[in-house]
Design a protein around this motif. Structure first.
Motif, PDB file in Angstrom:
ATOM      1  N   SER A 107      11.137  17.887  -1.359  1.00 51.45           N
ATOM      2  CA  SER A 107      10.176  17.381  -2.326  1.00 51.45           C
ATOM      3  C   SER A 107       9.035  16.704  -1.580  1.00 51.45           C
ATOM      4  O   SER A 107       9.200  16.226  -0.462  1.00 51.45           O
ATOM      5  N   GLY A 137       1.418  13.524   2.739  1.00 50.89           N
ATOM      6  CA  GLY A 137       2.277  12.920   1.738  1.00 50.89           C
ATOM      7  C   GLY A 137       3.592  12.454   2.309  1.00 50.89           C
ATOM      8  O   GLY A 137       3.784  12.395   3.528  1.00 50.89           O
ATOM      9  N   ASN A 138       4.496  12.143   1.407  1.00 55.41           N
ATOM     10  CA  ASN A 138       5.861  11.762   1.774  1.00 55.41           C
ATOM     11  C   ASN A 138       6.777  12.933   1.447  1.00 55.41           C
ATOM     12  O   ASN A 138       6.646  13.553   0.398  1.00 55.41           O
ATOM     13  N   TYR A 139       7.691  13.217   2.349  1.00 55.39           N
ATOM     14  CA  TYR A 139       8.616  14.330   2.134  1.00 55.39           C
ATOM     15  C   TYR A 139      10.050  13.823   2.131  1.00 55.39           C
ATOM     16  O   TYR A 139      10.366  12.768   2.680  1.00 55.39           O
ATOM     17  N   ASP A 140      10.895  14.601   1.497  1.00 55.21           N
ATOM     18  CA  ASP A 140      12.343  14.399   1.536  1.00 55.21           C
ATOM     19  C   ASP A 140      12.916  15.794   1.690  1.00 55.21           C
ATOM     20  O   ASP A 140      12.682  16.666   0.842  1.00 55.21           O
ATOM     21  N   ASP A 145      -0.899  22.026  -9.394  1.00 57.88           N
ATOM     22  CA  ASP A 145      -1.210  20.705  -9.947  1.00 57.88           C
ATOM     23  C   ASP A 145      -2.685  20.366  -9.744  1.00 57.88           C
ATOM     24  O   ASP A 145      -3.340  19.816 -10.640  1.00 57.88           O
ATOM     25  N   SER A 201       5.838  13.800  -2.329  1.00 57.70           N
ATOM     26  CA  SER A 201       5.337  12.791  -3.265  1.00 57.70           C
ATOM     27  C   SER A 201       4.168  12.054  -2.625  1.00 57.70           C
ATOM     28  O   SER A 201       3.940  12.154  -1.419  1.00 57.70           O
ATOM     29  N   ASN A 202       3.430  11.307  -3.443  1.00 58.40           N
ATOM     30  CA  ASN A 202       2.251  10.566  -2.975  1.00 58.40           C
ATOM     31  C   ASN A 202       1.331  11.467  -2.151  1.00 58.40           C
ATOM     32  O   ASN A 202       0.954  11.133  -1.027  1.00 58.40           O
ATOM     33  N   VAL A 203       0.989  12.593  -2.720  1.00 56.04           N
ATOM     34  CA  VAL A 203       0.253  13.632  -2.003  1.00 56.04           C
ATOM     35  C   VAL A 203      -1.255  13.376  -2.058  1.00 56.04           C
ATOM     36  O   VAL A 203      -1.800  13.036  -3.099  1.00 56.04           O
ATOM     37  N   THR A 247       1.928  22.214  -5.503  1.00 53.71           N
ATOM     38  CA  THR A 247       0.843  21.288  -5.171  1.00 53.71           C
ATOM     39  C   THR A 247      -0.500  21.885  -5.563  1.00 53.71           C
ATOM     40  O   THR A 247      -1.332  21.222  -6.190  1.00 53.71           O
ATOM     41  N   LYS A 299      13.262  12.186   5.961  1.00 55.53           N
ATOM     42  CA  LYS A 299      12.541  11.580   4.848  1.00 55.53           C
ATOM     43  C   LYS A 299      11.483  10.696   5.472  1.00 55.53           C
ATOM     44  O   LYS A 299      11.801   9.840   6.291  1.00 55.53           O
ATOM     45  N   SER A 339      11.329  18.488  -6.850  1.00 50.55           N
ATOM     46  CA  SER A 339      12.306  18.973  -5.893  1.00 50.55           C
ATOM     47  C   SER A 339      12.431  20.479  -6.040  1.00 50.55           C
ATOM     48  O   SER A 339      12.483  21.006  -7.139  1.00 50.55           O
TER      49      SER A 339
END
Length: 179
Positions: free
Chosen positions: A14, A53-56, A155, A16-18, A152, A69, A1
């Motif tokens: 944030s 990916g998934n965002y929030d 990483d 995720s699952n990128v 990102t 989201k 986040s």
């Protein structure tokens, strides 16, 4: 986040699952190694980088309040990336290996397209107009998303560098190492 604030941008977001595509076409423009610390400095050019990916997200970019989201994609082109890799030397099985402990990234983007699905609880007309506005104003949007994109890329870079350096002795990269 990540929280970004100040001026026209306030974002708590944030990813995720990128999934990332495009690093296979990376061109190394410049690379140097500090002879004392073994830290690497590398300039890279990527013609295109696609992130799904998934965002929030909760915040504001320019005059648009954002809340959502769901799934998203970012498609950046002409990236210039500066990477500083913090490295320590480790000995294994009689060989010296570079161990990348941290990666720092700074980058610029030549263009950005994006789409965030399920903005405003899926109100389609508002979602479409907001995405269109964000794409038309991609430069400040890219700035506001910079912490997420940097993380990102960092990483990805540390994963790539560790895979390479963990398996090839340091003197295969630098023949004149004084160890």
């Amino acid at each position: 986040s990540y929280k970004v604030g100040g001026g026209p941008v306030t974002v708590n977001a944030s990813l995720s699952n990128v999934t990332v595509l495009g690093f296979g076409n990376t061109k190394v423009v410049f690379n140097s190694v500090d002879p004392k610390t073994y830290d690497f400095f590398t300039k890279l050019n990527l013609p295109r980088l696609r992130i799904d990916g998934n965002y929030d997200l909760l915040g504001r970019i320019l005059v648009i309040p954002l809340k959502g989201k769901g799934t998203c994609w970012f498609d950046a082109k002409n990236l210039e990336i500066n990477v500083k890799s913090d490295v320590i030397m480790e000995k294994h099985d009689g060989f010296n290996f570079f161990n990348v402990t941290k990666v720092h990234v700074k980058f610029s983007i030549g263009g950005l397209k994006l789409h965030m699905y399920n903005l405003f609880d899926g109100i389609k007309a508002l979602e479409d107009s907001t995405n269109a506005y964000l794409n038309a104003n991609w430069r400040p949007v890219a700035e506001s998303l910079s912490p997420i994109l940097s993380k990102t890329i960092e990483d990805i870079m540390i994963d790539i560098l560790r895979k390479v350096f963990d398996n090839i002795p340091a003197n295969f990269f630098l023949g004149d190492l004084e160890l």
